[in-house]
Scaffold this motif. Structure first.
Motif, PDB file in Angstrom:
ATOM      1  N   ALA A 253       0.830  -1.211   0.000  1.00 16.42           N
ATOM      2  CA  ALA A 253       0.000   0.000   0.000  1.00 16.42           C
ATOM      3  C   ALA A 253       0.859   1.254   0.000  1.00 16.42           C
ATOM      4  CB  ALA A 253      -0.926  -0.021   1.209  1.00 16.42           C
ATOM      5  N   ALA A 254       1.874   1.255   0.840  1.00 12.96           N
ATOM      6  CA  ALA A 254       2.768   2.415   0.890  1.00 12.96           C
ATOM      7  C   ALA A 254       3.480   2.620  -0.431  1.00 12.96           C
ATOM      8  CB  ALA A 254       3.775   2.240   2.028  1.00 12.96           C
ATOM      9  N   GLU A 255       3.924   1.471  -1.025  1.00  9.64           N
ATOM     10  CA  GLU A 255       4.614   1.578  -2.311  1.00  9.64           C
ATOM     11  C   GLU A 255       3.667   2.080  -3.386  1.00  9.64           C
ATOM     12  OE1 GLU A 255       7.872   1.401  -4.841  1.00  9.64           O
ATOM     13  OE2 GLU A 255       7.735   1.173  -2.656  1.00  9.64           O
ATOM     14  N   GLY A 256       2.398   1.635  -3.369  1.00  7.71           N
ATOM     15  CA  GLY A 256       1.427   2.111  -4.353  1.00  7.71           C
ATOM     16  C   GLY A 256       1.172   3.604  -4.223  1.00  7.71           C
ATOM     17  N   GLU A 257       0.997   3.986  -2.918  1.00  6.06           N
ATOM     18  CA  GLU A 257       0.789   5.417  -2.716  1.00  6.06           C
ATOM     19  C   GLU A 257       1.988   6.224  -3.180  1.00  6.06           C
ATOM     20  OE1 GLU A 257      -0.116   5.891   1.349  1.00  6.06           O
ATOM     21  OE2 GLU A 257      -2.112   4.932   1.231  1.00  6.06           O
ATOM     22  N   ARG A 258       3.191   5.686  -2.838  1.00  4.09           N
ATOM     23  CA  ARG A 258       4.395   6.418  -3.252  1.00  4.09           C
ATOM     24  C   ARG A 258       4.515   6.452  -4.767  1.00  4.09           C
ATOM     25  NH1 ARG A 258       9.758   5.534  -4.324  1.00  4.09           N
ATOM     26  NH2 ARG A 258       9.489   3.276  -4.225  1.00  4.09           N
ATOM     27  N   THR A 259       4.201   5.311  -5.436  1.00  3.65           N
ATOM     28  CA  THR A 259       4.266   5.265  -6.903  1.00  3.65           C
ATOM     29  C   THR A 259       3.245   6.214  -7.514  1.00  3.65           C
ATOM     30  OG1 THR A 259       4.983   2.955  -6.760  1.00  3.65           O
ATOM     31  CG2 THR A 259       4.127   3.710  -8.873  1.00  3.65           C
ATOM     32  N   THR A 260       2.041   6.189  -6.912  1.00  3.27           N
ATOM     33  CA  THR A 260       0.995   7.123  -7.424  1.00  3.27           C
ATOM     34  C   THR A 260       1.417   8.573  -7.290  1.00  3.27           C
ATOM     35  OG1 THR A 260      -0.686   5.497  -6.796  1.00  3.27           O
ATOM     36  CG2 THR A 260      -1.428   7.747  -7.203  1.00  3.27           C
ATOM     37  N   ALA A 261       2.003   8.851  -6.089  1.00  4.85           N
ATOM     38  CA  ALA A 261       2.457  10.227  -5.870  1.00  4.85           C
ATOM     39  C   ALA A 261       3.558  10.592  -6.843  1.00  4.85           C
ATOM     40  CB  ALA A 261       2.929  10.401  -4.430  1.00  4.85           C
ATOM     41  N   ARG A 264       2.009  11.029 -10.235  1.00  2.56           N
ATOM     42  CA  ARG A 264       1.318  12.309 -10.306  1.00  2.56           C
ATOM     43  C   ARG A 264       2.303  13.459 -10.419  1.00  2.56           C
ATOM     44  NH1 ARG A 264      -1.088  11.944  -5.942  1.00  2.56           N
ATOM     45  NH2 ARG A 264      -2.925  10.865  -6.744  1.00  2.56           N
TER      46      ARG A 264
END
Length: 346
Positions: A253-261, A264
């Protein structure tokens, strides 16, 4: 034994303290006593030497029991000649007047008398009893009974013999009878031994069974502990897998959020860079157009010859290094014509 020493016409005799000696001459008593020493003449002398010390006489008596079985009674009678003068009168204790050696065998006679009296006493004490009772007789008690009979025996008193003591060994029957009598006892002893052996084996079997039960109990306990250990290890593995999965989910989840950020931010940066680049390109295009217009405006009032010269100068700057150049009139004319044509079109 008396010591006799001969001299001319006379002889001397000396006896030890345990010997009684008697000297007769022509039938008359001349000397007597224990440990006596005297002189005598050999020709008419009659000497008798009687030992007065304690002596032992072995006896072996066979007694017939009431059940017609024979029993051997071995023993030893201790006696002494308490009245040596009487013994010298009843038994021939005469000695040689020269050597001092007995002329007969008086001790054998005395021993036979003692043995006969002891045999009669033993027979009288044991006759009429069964074999088992005789064999179980107390030797000390039997000795007391026999001694009492020997003391009262007139044959010993007539010879002057006194019984000092008597002892008996183990009373024994014939070997075959003894083995037959020993058989029940041996069987009983063997039975007791077998019983002890069986009991010992039973105890050993019980101990082995107890040891086996103890080992089985230990194995069961060990298996139970192993089962608990395996269960605990499984629970720990499940807990560890669950914790790992939770950690992986959190990490994903953290990696996804970081990748999304990052995506973006990258998109925004790309967009900003595209806008800036477009604006820059537009600005540069405008500047190039403005510069081109200014250059054209600057060349608008210039004479053709000047433009030709400038074109030549520009050409010279863009050409590679040329060591030698040969220009013919035809070439120069052609070039100038082209340049003039281009300038007119412009």
């Amino acid at each position: 034994m008396a010591t006799i020493t001969g001299y001319p016409f006379i002889t001397h005799l000396r006896t030890p303290a345990t010997t009684y000696v008697q000297h007769l001459a022509h039938g008359d008593l001349k000397h007597e006593g224990v440990g006596a020493s005297f002189w005598f003449r050999r020709l008419p002398a009659v000497l008798s030497e009687v030992p007065v010390d304690d002596r032992e006489q072995p006896v072996l008596v066979k007694v017939r029991a009431s059940d017609l079985q024979e029993v051997n009674v071995p023993g030893v009678v201790t006696y002494r000649i308490a009245q040596p003068a009487t013994a010298a009168e009843r038994v021939d204790f005469g000695i040689d007047v020269r050597s001092g050696i007995w002329l007969a065998r008086p001790l054998e006679v005395v021993g036979a008398t003692v043995h006969g009296a002891a045999a009669d006493a033993v027979t009288a004490a044991l006759t009429g009893r069964p074999l088992a009772q005789i064999l179980m007789s107390d030797p000390a008690q039997l000795a007391a009974q026999v001694r009492e009979r020997l003391v009262a025996d007139p044959r010993l008193a007539d010879v002057g013999i006194a019984v000092v003591g008597i002892r008996f060994d183990v009373l024994r029957a014939d070997p075959d009878v003894e083995r037959a009598l020993q058989l029940p006892s041996r069987e009983q002893i063997q039975q007791e031994a077998d019983k002890a052996t069986f009991e010992r084996r039973a105890v050993a079997v019980e101990r082995e069974a107890a040891i086996g039960d103890n080992e089985l109990t230990n194995q069961i306990e060990l298996a139970r502990r192993q089962e608990e250990l395996i269960a605990q290890r499984g629970a720990n593995a499940v807990r560890e897998a669950r914790d790992t999965a939770d950690a992986d989910r959190v990490a994903v989840a953290a990696e996804g959020e970081r990748t999304t950020a990052l995506a973006r931010a990258s998109a925004e940066a790309t967009q900003a860079m595209g806008v800036a680049e477009a604006e820059a390109r537009q600005a540069m295009g405008a500047a190039d157009a403005e510069a081109e217009r200014a250059r054209l405006a600057a060349h608008a009032g210039v004479a053709p010859e000047v433009l030709m010269a400038m074109a030549m100068a520009e050409l010279a700057r863009n050409l590679p290094q040329i060591d030698q150049l040969v220009l013919t009139p035809d070439v120069v004319s052609s070039v100038l014509a082209r340049l003039a044509g281009q300038t007119g079109e412009g």
